[in-house]
Design a protein around this motif. Structure first.
Motif, mmCIF file in Angstrom:
data_model
loop_
_atom_site.group_PDB
_atom_site.id
_atom_site.type_symbol
_atom_site.label_atom_id
_atom_site.label_comp_id
_atom_site.label_asym_id
_atom_site.label_seq_id
_atom_site.Cartn_x
_atom_site.Cartn_y
_atom_site.Cartn_z
ATOM 1 N N ARG A 31 0.808 -1.211 0.000
ATOM 2 C CA ARG A 31 0.000 0.000 0.000
ATOM 3 C C ARG A 31 0.841 1.261 0.000
ATOM 4 O O ARG A 31 0.601 2.193 0.728
ATOM 5 C CB ARG A 31 -0.955 -0.004 1.183
ATOM 6 N N LEU A 32 1.859 1.272 -0.832
ATOM 7 C CA LEU A 32 2.662 2.481 -0.990
ATOM 8 C C LEU A 32 1.909 3.488 -1.845
ATOM 9 O O LEU A 32 1.053 3.122 -2.633
ATOM 10 C CB LEU A 32 3.979 2.163 -1.697
ATOM 11 N N ARG A 33 2.266 4.718 -1.691
ATOM 12 C CA ARG A 33 1.803 5.729 -2.638
ATOM 13 C C ARG A 33 2.818 5.748 -3.766
ATOM 14 O O ARG A 33 3.988 5.409 -3.559
ATOM 15 C CB ARG A 33 1.757 7.095 -1.966
ATOM 16 N N PRO A 34 2.427 6.144 -4.967
ATOM 17 C CA PRO A 34 3.398 6.193 -6.070
ATOM 18 C C PRO A 34 4.632 7.028 -5.738
ATOM 19 O O PRO A 34 5.739 6.697 -6.165
ATOM 20 C CB PRO A 34 2.594 6.809 -7.215
ATOM 21 N N ALA A 35 4.491 8.056 -4.935
ATOM 22 C CA ALA A 35 5.636 8.888 -4.561
ATOM 23 C C ALA A 35 6.632 8.133 -3.686
ATOM 24 O O ALA A 35 7.805 8.517 -3.596
ATOM 25 C CB ALA A 35 5.157 10.139 -3.833
ATOM 26 N N ARG A 40 12.109 3.674 -2.191
ATOM 27 C CA ARG A 40 12.149 2.236 -1.894
ATOM 28 C C ARG A 40 12.957 1.491 -2.956
ATOM 29 O O ARG A 40 13.723 0.589 -2.645
ATOM 30 C CB ARG A 40 10.736 1.670 -1.817
ATOM 31 N N CYS A 41 12.774 1.858 -4.232
ATOM 32 C CA CYS A 41 13.518 1.197 -5.308
ATOM 33 C C CYS A 41 14.997 1.583 -5.273
ATOM 34 O O CYS A 41 15.849 0.755 -5.588
ATOM 35 C CB CYS A 41 12.904 1.533 -6.662
ATOM 36 N N CYS A 58 12.074 -2.048 -11.139
ATOM 37 C CA CYS A 58 11.549 -1.864 -9.792
ATOM 38 C C CYS A 58 10.466 -0.786 -9.786
ATOM 39 O O CYS A 58 9.394 -0.967 -9.197
ATOM 40 C CB CYS A 58 12.669 -1.504 -8.821
ATOM 41 N N LEU A 59 10.721 0.334 -10.450
ATOM 42 C CA LEU A 59 9.722 1.413 -10.504
ATOM 43 C C LEU A 59 8.467 0.970 -11.248
ATOM 44 O O LEU A 59 7.347 1.304 -10.859
ATOM 45 C CB LEU A 59 10.322 2.658 -11.149
ATOM 46 N N LYS A 60 8.660 0.185 -12.316
ATOM 47 C CA LYS A 60 7.516 -0.336 -13.074
ATOM 48 C C LYS A 60 6.682 -1.277 -12.196
ATOM 49 O O LYS A 60 5.452 -1.176 -12.156
ATOM 50 C CB LYS A 60 8.039 -1.067 -14.315
ATOM 51 N N CYS A 61 7.352 -2.150 -11.481
ATOM 52 C CA CYS A 61 6.660 -3.098 -10.605
ATOM 53 C C CYS A 61 5.985 -2.373 -9.451
ATOM 54 O O CYS A 61 4.856 -2.691 -9.082
ATOM 55 C CB CYS A 61 7.641 -4.135 -10.077
ATOM 56 N N CYS A 67 4.036 -1.774 -4.073
ATOM 57 C CA CYS A 67 4.718 -2.593 -3.084
ATOM 58 C C CYS A 67 6.153 -2.826 -3.540
ATOM 59 O O CYS A 67 6.383 -3.025 -4.724
ATOM 60 C CB CYS A 67 3.974 -3.914 -2.983
ATOM 61 N N VAL A 68 7.099 -2.762 -2.626
ATOM 62 C CA VAL A 68 8.484 -3.138 -2.883
ATOM 63 C C VAL A 68 8.928 -3.971 -1.687
ATOM 64 O O VAL A 68 8.788 -3.530 -0.547
ATOM 65 C CB VAL A 68 9.404 -1.904 -3.040
ATOM 66 N N PRO A 69 9.465 -5.173 -1.912
ATOM 67 C CA PRO A 69 9.903 -5.997 -0.785
ATOM 68 C C PRO A 69 11.027 -5.314 0.004
ATOM 69 O O PRO A 69 11.809 -4.554 -0.562
ATOM 70 C CB PRO A 69 10.426 -7.272 -1.457
#
Length: 95
Positions: A31-35, A40-41, A58-61, A67-69
């Motif tokens: 539940r990240l915001r696009p910003a 995170r990436c 990473c940015l595309k995903c 979400c970024v692990p």
């Protein structure tokens, strides 16, 4: 001493807040915001020697999954969308 129901309910509120907090942590940066994707990436790709493609994917995903692990490698099980998105050849799309 007579116990009142509202006292019991009030004593459960801190426990519920803790459970909600841990459930968000267990979902692993979901539940990240696009910003939030770029920082995170940037961290996710910090340990690779292929920074440009790592950041691109990473940015595309992140923009698709929001979400970024956590960490610089692995931990993809914490973000099912990120983990399950595959290339046409069947390999992982997200770093």
């Amino acid at each position: 001493m007579v116990r009142r129901p509202h006292n019991t309910l009030l004593s459960l509120v801190p426990l519920l807040l803790i459970l909600i907090t841990f459930s968000d942590v267990a979902e692993g940066y979901n539940r990240l915001r696009p910003a939030d994707c770029r920082p995170r990436c940037t961290y996710r790709c910090s340990a690779t020697s292929h920074k440009k493609p790592c950041m691109f994917f990473c940015l595309k995903c992140c923009s698709k999954c929001l979400c970024v692990p956590p960490g610089t490698f692995g931990n993809k099980q914490t973000c099912p969308c990120y983990n399950n998105w595959k290339t046409q050849q069947g390999g992982p799309k997200c770093p």
